[in-house]
Design a protein around this motif. Structure first.
Motif, mmCIF file in Angstrom:
data_model
loop_
_atom_site.group_PDB
_atom_site.id
_atom_site.type_symbol
_atom_site.label_atom_id
_atom_site.label_comp_id
_atom_site.label_asym_id
_atom_site.label_seq_id
_atom_site.Cartn_x
_atom_site.Cartn_y
_atom_site.Cartn_z
ATOM 1 N N GLU A 84 76.399 93.817 78.228
ATOM 2 C CA GLU A 84 76.087 94.959 79.088
ATOM 3 C C GLU A 84 75.283 96.016 78.340
ATOM 4 O O GLU A 84 74.276 96.520 78.840
ATOM 5 N N ARG A 85 75.713 96.355 77.126
ATOM 6 C CA ARG A 85 75.033 97.400 76.354
ATOM 7 C C ARG A 85 73.652 96.975 75.877
ATOM 8 O O ARG A 85 72.778 97.817 75.664
ATOM 9 N N SER A 86 73.459 95.669 75.677
ATOM 10 C CA SER A 86 72.181 95.188 75.144
ATOM 11 C C SER A 86 71.216 94.719 76.227
ATOM 12 O O SER A 86 70.066 94.397 75.929
ATOM 13 N N GLY A 87 71.695 94.639 77.475
ATOM 14 C CA GLY A 87 70.827 94.183 78.557
ATOM 15 C C GLY A 87 70.605 92.681 78.554
ATOM 16 O O GLY A 87 69.643 92.178 79.123
ATOM 17 N N ARG A 88 71.496 91.949 77.910
ATOM 18 C CA ARG A 88 71.403 90.488 77.863
ATOM 19 C C ARG A 88 72.505 89.887 78.722
ATOM 20 O O ARG A 88 73.436 90.570 79.120
ATOM 21 N N THR A 89 72.419 88.590 78.947
ATOM 22 C CA THR A 89 73.488 87.920 79.674
ATOM 23 C C THR A 89 74.644 87.642 78.712
ATOM 24 O O THR A 89 74.454 87.599 77.485
ATOM 25 N N HIS A 90 75.800 87.430 79.274
ATOM 26 C CA HIS A 90 76.971 87.087 78.455
ATOM 27 C C HIS A 90 76.697 85.808 77.672
ATOM 28 O O HIS A 90 77.027 85.705 76.483
ATOM 29 N N GLU A 91 76.080 84.820 78.314
ATOM 30 C CA GLU A 91 75.801 83.546 77.646
ATOM 31 C C GLU A 91 74.827 83.725 76.477
ATOM 32 O O GLU A 91 75.007 83.132 75.415
ATOM 33 N N SER A 92 73.829 84.566 76.646
ATOM 34 C CA SER A 92 72.881 84.836 75.562
ATOM 35 C C SER A 92 73.599 85.426 74.352
ATOM 36 O O SER A 92 73.392 84.990 73.215
ATOM 37 N N VAL A 93 74.472 86.379 74.599
ATOM 38 C CA VAL A 93 75.209 87.011 73.504
ATOM 39 C C VAL A 93 76.193 86.032 72.877
ATOM 40 O O VAL A 93 76.344 85.979 71.652
ATOM 41 N N GLY A 102 68.935 82.497 67.998
ATOM 42 C CA GLY A 102 68.579 83.656 67.190
ATOM 43 C C GLY A 102 68.561 83.364 65.696
ATOM 44 O O GLY A 102 68.705 82.214 65.268
ATOM 45 N N PRO A 103 68.416 84.409 64.899
ATOM 46 C CA PRO A 103 68.241 84.264 63.453
ATOM 47 C C PRO A 103 69.530 83.999 62.673
ATOM 48 O O PRO A 103 69.491 83.791 61.464
ATOM 49 N N GLY A 104 70.672 84.042 63.330
ATOM 50 C CA GLY A 104 71.942 83.851 62.636
ATOM 51 C C GLY A 104 72.442 85.146 62.018
ATOM 52 O O GLY A 104 71.799 86.191 62.096
ATOM 53 N N GLY A 105 73.599 85.059 61.407
ATOM 54 C CA GLY A 105 74.174 86.219 60.740
ATOM 55 C C GLY A 105 74.770 87.253 61.666
ATOM 56 O O GLY A 105 74.962 88.406 61.271
ATOM 57 N N PHE A 106 75.081 86.878 62.906
ATOM 58 C CA PHE A 106 75.706 87.815 63.845
ATOM 59 C C PHE A 106 77.005 88.322 63.223
ATOM 60 O O PHE A 106 77.731 87.557 62.586
ATOM 61 N N TRP A 120 80.809 97.544 67.417
ATOM 62 C CA TRP A 120 79.525 97.870 68.024
ATOM 63 C C TRP A 120 78.557 98.431 66.980
ATOM 64 O O TRP A 120 77.356 98.164 67.040
ATOM 65 N N ALA A 121 79.055 99.184 66.014
ATOM 66 C CA ALA A 121 78.178 99.706 64.962
ATOM 67 C C ALA A 121 77.501 98.550 64.235
ATOM 68 O O ALA A 121 76.282 98.571 64.007
ATOM 69 N N ALA A 122 78.255 97.524 63.874
ATOM 70 C CA ALA A 122 77.684 96.369 63.164
ATOM 71 C C ALA A 122 76.745 95.576 64.069
ATOM 72 O O ALA A 122 75.669 95.142 63.638
ATOM 73 N N VAL A 123 77.124 95.398 65.328
ATOM 74 C CA VAL A 123 76.298 94.626 66.257
ATOM 75 C C VAL A 123 74.987 95.355 66.548
ATOM 76 O O VAL A 123 73.910 94.737 66.549
ATOM 77 N N SER A 124 75.046 96.672 66.780
ATOM 78 C CA SER A 124 73.807 97.403 67.067
ATOM 79 C C SER A 124 72.880 97.393 65.848
ATOM 80 O O SER A 124 71.661 97.290 66.002
ATOM 81 N N ASP A 125 73.437 97.451 64.637
ATOM 82 C CA ASP A 125 72.629 97.321 63.420
ATOM 83 C C ASP A 125 71.969 95.941 63.360
ATOM 84 O O ASP A 125 70.794 95.808 63.011
ATOM 85 N N TRP A 126 72.740 94.891 63.698
ATOM 86 C CA TRP A 126 72.227 93.521 63.667
ATOM 87 C C TRP A 126 71.065 93.370 64.646
ATOM 88 O O TRP A 126 70.027 92.790 64.296
ATOM 89 N N VAL A 134 66.356 98.012 69.528
ATOM 90 C CA VAL A 134 67.298 99.127 69.435
ATOM 91 C C VAL A 134 68.138 99.144 70.705
ATOM 92 O O VAL A 134 67.603 99.244 71.805
ATOM 93 N N VAL A 135 69.443 99.000 70.541
ATOM 94 C CA VAL A 135 70.375 99.005 71.676
ATOM 95 C C VAL A 135 71.426 100.069 71.445
ATOM 96 O O VAL A 135 72.107 100.067 70.443
ATOM 97 N N GLN A 136 71.539 101.019 72.341
ATOM 98 C CA GLN A 136 72.533 102.082 72.250
ATOM 99 C C GLN A 136 73.098 102.231 70.847
ATOM 100 O O GLN A 136 74.250 101.913 70.594
ATOM 101 N N PRO A 137 72.288 102.696 69.910
ATOM 102 C CA PRO A 137 72.791 102.787 68.535
ATOM 103 C C PRO A 137 73.898 103.818 68.397
ATOM 104 O O PRO A 137 73.973 104.769 69.170
ATOM 105 N N HIS A 138 74.744 103.583 67.441
ATOM 106 C CA HIS A 138 75.786 104.548 67.101
ATOM 107 C C HIS A 138 75.132 105.692 66.342
ATOM 108 O O HIS A 138 74.389 105.452 65.408
ATOM 109 N N ASP A 139 75.440 106.905 66.722
ATOM 110 C CA ASP A 139 74.983 108.009 65.893
ATOM 111 C C ASP A 139 75.992 108.186 64.756
ATOM 112 O O ASP A 139 77.013 107.513 64.705
ATOM 113 N N ALA A 140 75.681 109.064 63.831
ATOM 114 C CA ALA A 140 76.528 109.244 62.647
ATOM 115 C C ALA A 140 77.953 109.640 63.030
ATOM 116 O O ALA A 140 78.920 109.148 62.434
ATOM 117 N N ASP A 141 78.111 110.517 64.014
ATOM 118 C CA ASP A 141 79.459 110.938 64.423
ATOM 119 C C ASP A 141 80.242 109.778 65.029
ATOM 120 O O ASP A 141 81.425 109.609 64.746
#
Length: 169
Positions: A84-93, A102-106, A120-126, A134-141
């Motif tokens: 939902e946050r990345s705009g992809r399908t569940h199957e894609s994720v 994909g490139p691996g290393g999820f 989510w912080a690790a996934v958005s970085d990945w 860029v998908v709903q990145p975590h801000d520092a707070d």
């Protein structure tokens, strides 16, 4: 000085006496309550930094005889929430997480079981590093709130001396 807002989750429901103890311990800048058998303290604390606000609020709650076990945050997510946050399908994720696309290393799941949870912080970085998206990145707070929550969860699970030994490894 800025005011930081966050919610601490406690290990048990609050009694009438707990409300008074929280106020007397310094959490007069908060709104305590209970939901689903757990107490919480919604804090609006003035502090130089968010970290200072979190540490002082945890200290005050412990001083009131309560045990904070988490900070309410939105870091732990399911594959469906990642989709939902990345705009992809569940199957894609699911295929990205399994390394079949994909490139691996999820990022690895934080826990295992029927429903795996991911940071989510690790996934958005990945997504940013591996896919250039860029998908709903975590801000520092948000990252700090997530880290504080993980630390409180760990503290609730293991005796302090065991965590100190682990941290020194």
């Amino acid at each position: 000085m800025p005011v930081y807002e966050f919610t601490m989750i406690l290990d048990r429901d609050l009694s009438d006496d707990d409300y008074d103890r929280l106020f007397e311990a310094g959490l007069d800048d908060s709104s305590p309550g209970s939901e689903s058998g757990h107490g919480y303290v919604a804090v609006a604390r003035e502090a130089p930094r968010l970290l200072d606000a979190i540490v002082s609020a945890v200290h005050d709650a412990v001083g009131a005889g309560l045990r904070p076990v988490a900070i309410a945050d939105e870091d732990l997510v399911t594959l469906g929430q990642i989709a939902e946050r990345s705009g992809r399908t569940h199957e894609s994720v699911r295929l990205l997480a399994a390394g079949r696309r994909g490139p691996g290393g999820f990022p690895a799941a934080v826990g295992s079981g029927k429903t795996s949870l991911y940071s989510w912080a690790a996934v958005s970085d990945w997504f940013a590093e591996k896919l250039g998206v860029v998908v709903q990145p975590h801000d520092a707070d948000a990252r700090l709130l997530a880290a504080a929550s993980h630390i409180l969860r760990a503290r609730a699970l293991a005796p302090t001396e065991d965590l100190a030994l682990l941290a020194s490894a």
